[in-house]
Design a protein around this motif. Structure first.
Motif, PDB file in Angstrom:
ATOM      1  N   PRO A  86       0.818  -1.222   0.000  1.00  0.00           N
ATOM      2  CA  PRO A  86       0.000   0.000   0.000  1.00  0.00           C
ATOM      3  C   PRO A  86       0.854   1.275   0.000  1.00  0.00           C
ATOM      4  CG  PRO A  86      -0.983  -1.624   1.449  1.00  0.00           C
ATOM      5  CD  PRO A  86       0.338  -2.207   0.979  1.00  0.00           C
ATOM      6  N   ASP A  87       2.023   1.219   0.641  1.00  0.00           N
ATOM      7  CA  ASP A  87       2.921   2.387   0.669  1.00  0.00           C
ATOM      8  C   ASP A  87       3.478   2.736  -0.703  1.00  0.00           C
ATOM      9  OD1 ASP A  87       4.473   1.915   3.964  1.00  0.00           O
ATOM     10  OD2 ASP A  87       2.533   2.740   3.335  1.00  0.00           O
ATOM     11  N   ASP A  88       3.340   1.836  -1.673  1.00  0.00           N
ATOM     12  CA  ASP A  88       3.797   2.125  -3.036  1.00  0.00           C
ATOM     13  C   ASP A  88       2.780   2.947  -3.812  1.00  0.00           C
ATOM     14  OD1 ASP A  88       5.117  -1.202  -3.130  1.00  0.00           O
ATOM     15  OD2 ASP A  88       6.258   0.660  -2.864  1.00  0.00           O
ATOM     16  N   THR A  89       1.623   3.183  -3.232  1.00  0.00           N
ATOM     17  CA  THR A  89       0.597   3.985  -3.898  1.00  0.00           C
ATOM     18  C   THR A  89       1.110   5.402  -4.131  1.00  0.00           C
ATOM     19  OG1 THR A  89      -1.220   2.701  -2.952  1.00  0.00           O
ATOM     20  CG2 THR A  89      -1.714   4.955  -3.653  1.00  0.00           C
ATOM     21  N   ALA A  90       1.097   5.818  -5.392  1.00  0.00           N
ATOM     22  CA  ALA A  90       1.637   7.127  -5.760  1.00  0.00           C
ATOM     23  C   ALA A  90       1.425   7.356  -7.249  1.00  0.00           C
ATOM     24  CB  ALA A  90       3.134   7.198  -5.449  1.00  0.00           C
ATOM     25  N   MET A  91       1.695   8.582  -7.672  1.00  0.00           N
ATOM     26  CA  MET A  91       1.804   8.882  -9.098  1.00  0.00           C
ATOM     27  C   MET A  91       3.255   8.614  -9.479  1.00  0.00           C
ATOM     28  SD  MET A  91       0.044   9.951 -11.722  1.00  0.00           S
ATOM     29  CE  MET A  91      -1.270  11.061 -11.233  1.00  0.00           C
ATOM     30  N   TYR A  92       3.447   7.837 -10.515  1.00  0.00           N
ATOM     31  CA  TYR A  92       4.787   7.478 -10.965  1.00  0.00           C
ATOM     32  C   TYR A  92       5.096   8.236 -12.261  1.00  0.00           C
ATOM     33  CZ  TYR A  92       5.202   3.793  -7.503  1.00  0.00           C
ATOM     34  OH  TYR A  92       5.316   3.106  -6.313  1.00  0.00           O
ATOM     35  N   TYR A  93       6.254   8.886 -12.242  1.00  0.00           N
ATOM     36  CA  TYR A  93       6.672   9.695 -13.379  1.00  0.00           C
ATOM     37  C   TYR A  93       7.944   9.120 -13.995  1.00  0.00           C
ATOM     38  CZ  TYR A  93       3.596  13.258 -11.377  1.00  0.00           C
ATOM     39  OH  TYR A  93       2.520  13.936 -10.867  1.00  0.00           O
ATOM     40  N   CYS A  94       7.965   9.096 -15.300  1.00  0.00           N
ATOM     41  CA  CYS A  94       9.184   8.807 -16.026  1.00  0.00           C
ATOM     42  C   CYS A  94       9.956  10.114 -16.164  1.00  0.00           C
ATOM     43  CB  CYS A  94       8.817   8.247 -17.402  1.00  0.00           C
ATOM     44  SG  CYS A  94      10.193   7.900 -18.493  1.00  0.00           S
ATOM     45  N   ALA A  95      11.259  10.070 -16.005  1.00  0.00           N
ATOM     46  CA  ALA A  95      12.045  11.297 -16.050  1.00  0.00           C
ATOM     47  C   ALA A  95      13.392  11.043 -16.706  1.00  0.00           C
ATOM     48  CB  ALA A  95      12.243  11.842 -14.639  1.00  0.00           C
ATOM     49  N   ALA A  96      13.958  12.109 -17.247  1.00  0.00           N
ATOM     50  CA  ALA A  96      15.259  12.016 -17.902  1.00  0.00           C
ATOM     51  C   ALA A  96      16.055  13.281 -17.639  1.00  0.00           C
ATOM     52  CB  ALA A  96      15.089  11.809 -19.406  1.00  0.00           C
ATOM     53  N   ASP A  97      17.358  13.128 -17.551  1.00  0.00           N
ATOM     54  CA  ASP A  97      18.246  14.271 -17.322  1.00  0.00           C
ATOM     55  C   ASP A  97      19.678  13.846 -17.629  1.00  0.00           C
ATOM     56  OD1 ASP A  97      18.009  17.104 -15.642  1.00  0.00           O
ATOM     57  OD2 ASP A  97      19.996  16.204 -15.586  1.00  0.00           O
ATOM     58  N   PRO A  98      20.509  14.788 -18.092  1.00  0.00           N
ATOM     59  CA  PRO A  98      21.924  14.428 -18.291  1.00  0.00           C
ATOM     60  C   PRO A  98      22.619  14.064 -16.978  1.00  0.00           C
ATOM     61  CG  PRO A  98      21.362  16.420 -19.497  1.00  0.00           C
ATOM     62  CD  PRO A  98      20.206  16.122 -18.605  1.00  0.00           C
ATOM     63  N   SER A  99      22.068  14.515 -15.864  1.00  0.00           N
ATOM     64  CA  SER A  99      22.709  14.334 -14.567  1.00  0.00           C
ATOM     65  C   SER A  99      21.941  13.366 -13.677  1.00  0.00           C
ATOM     66  CB  SER A  99      22.815  15.694 -13.871  1.00  0.00           C
ATOM     67  OG  SER A  99      23.124  15.546 -12.509  1.00  0.00           O
ATOM     68  N   SER A 100      22.605  12.317 -13.227  1.00  0.00           N
ATOM     69  CA  SER A 100      21.964  11.419 -12.266  1.00  0.00           C
ATOM     70  C   SER A 100      21.760  12.139 -10.954  1.00  0.00           C
ATOM     71  CB  SER A 100      22.811  10.160 -12.052  1.00  0.00           C
ATOM     72  OG  SER A 100      24.089  10.492 -11.533  1.00  0.00           O
ATOM     73  N   TYR A 101      22.587  13.102 -10.611  1.00  0.00           N
ATOM     74  CA  TYR A 101      22.431  13.862  -9.367  1.00  0.00           C
ATOM     75  C   TYR A 101      21.101  14.603  -9.363  1.00  0.00           C
ATOM     76  CZ  TYR A 101      23.315  17.230  -5.658  1.00  0.00           C
ATOM     77  OH  TYR A 101      23.215  17.991  -4.516  1.00  0.00           O
ATOM     78  N   ARG A 102      20.825  15.288 -10.467  1.00  0.00           N
ATOM     79  CA  ARG A 102      19.544  16.023 -10.513  1.00  0.00           C
ATOM     80  C   ARG A 102      18.371  15.062 -10.468  1.00  0.00           C
ATOM     81  NH1 ARG A 102      22.040  19.822 -14.097  1.00  0.00           N
ATOM     82  NH2 ARG A 102      21.315  18.636 -15.906  1.00  0.00           N
ATOM     83  N   PHE A 103      18.521  13.944 -11.127  1.00  0.00           N
ATOM     84  CA  PHE A 103      17.436  12.954 -11.092  1.00  0.00           C
ATOM     85  C   PHE A 103      17.140  12.544  -9.658  1.00  0.00           C
ATOM     86  CE2 PHE A 103      14.772   9.550 -12.528  1.00  0.00           C
ATOM     87  CZ  PHE A 103      14.938   8.570 -11.563  1.00  0.00           C
ATOM     88  N   TRP A 104      18.154  12.105  -8.925  1.00  0.00           N
ATOM     89  CA  TRP A 104      17.948  11.576  -7.576  1.00  0.00           C
ATOM     90  C   TRP A 104      17.623  12.663  -6.547  1.00  0.00           C
ATOM     91  CZ3 TRP A 104      16.627   6.853  -6.658  1.00  0.00           C
ATOM     92  CH2 TRP A 104      17.007   5.846  -7.552  1.00  0.00           C
ATOM     93  N   HIS A 105      17.793  13.908  -6.957  1.00  0.00           N
ATOM     94  CA  HIS A 105      17.384  15.006  -6.073  1.00  0.00           C
ATOM     95  C   HIS A 105      16.066  15.633  -6.525  1.00  0.00           C
ATOM     96  CE1 HIS A 105      21.437  14.478  -4.565  1.00  0.00           C
ATOM     97  NE2 HIS A 105      21.076  15.181  -3.515  1.00  0.00           N
ATOM     98  N   ARG A 107      14.970  16.745  -9.423  1.00  0.00           N
ATOM     99  CA  ARG A 107      14.953  17.918 -10.301  1.00  0.00           C
ATOM    100  C   ARG A 107      15.373  17.588 -11.733  1.00  0.00           C
ATOM    101  NH1 ARG A 107      18.874  21.057  -8.958  1.00  0.00           N
ATOM    102  NH2 ARG A 107      19.796  19.905  -7.230  1.00  0.00           N
ATOM    103  N   PRO A 108      14.878  16.492 -12.287  1.00  0.00           N
ATOM    104  CA  PRO A 108      15.259  16.188 -13.677  1.00  0.00           C
ATOM    105  C   PRO A 108      14.648  17.194 -14.637  1.00  0.00           C
ATOM    106  CG  PRO A 108      13.528  14.709 -12.962  1.00  0.00           C
ATOM    107  CD  PRO A 108      13.960  15.492 -11.751  1.00  0.00           C
ATOM    108  N   ASN A 109      15.311  17.399 -15.768  1.00  0.00           N
ATOM    109  CA  ASN A 109      14.841  18.374 -16.748  1.00  0.00           C
ATOM    110  C   ASN A 109      13.533  17.973 -17.395  1.00  0.00           C
ATOM    111  OD1 ASN A 109      17.006  20.072 -16.397  1.00  0.00           O
ATOM    112  ND2 ASN A 109      18.165  19.291 -18.139  1.00  0.00           N
TER     113      ASN A 109
END
Length: 121
Positions: A86-105, A107-109
């Protein structure tokens, strides 16, 4: 222009499985891609990411349950989700960015529109 379109969300009982798909276009070679989720009123959290070499990284809370993969020929990113909670309930977004740092923080583009996953107990 990067376009990301998710599909595959839905409702499932706890312990069940779903596969999310993300059809991508215009994503530069070498971009880091992955899945981020958000519950209304809470912060976004990275779920799983994959780099240009195909090396995956998972958030601790999904390790052993979720698998991220990509098919370059189909320009598609996948997230196989097993043993859903049940804790997995959420909106899931696909995302892309040149930076893995921005992704994991969180803030992907580039983001998709999201697909809802609802897990009932």
């Amino acid at each position: 222009q990067v376009q990301l379109m998710e599909s595959g969300g839905g409702s499932v009982q706890a312990g069940g499985s779903l596969i999310l798909n993300c059809t991508a276009s215009g994503v530069p070679t070498g971009n880091y891609m992955g899945w981020i989720r958000q519950v209304s009123g809470k912060d976004r959290e990275g779920v799983a990411g994959i780099d240009s070499r195909g090396i995956p990284t998972y958030a601790t809370f999904v390790k052993g349950r979720f698998t991220i993969s990509k098919d370059a020929a189909k320009n598609t990113l996948y997230l196989r989700m097993n043993s859903l909670k049940p804790d997995d309930t959420a909106m899931y977004y696909c995302a892309a960015d040149p930076s893995s740092y921005r992704f994991w923080h969180g803030r992907p583009n580039s983001w998709g529109q999201g697909t809802q996953v609802t897990v009932s107990s």
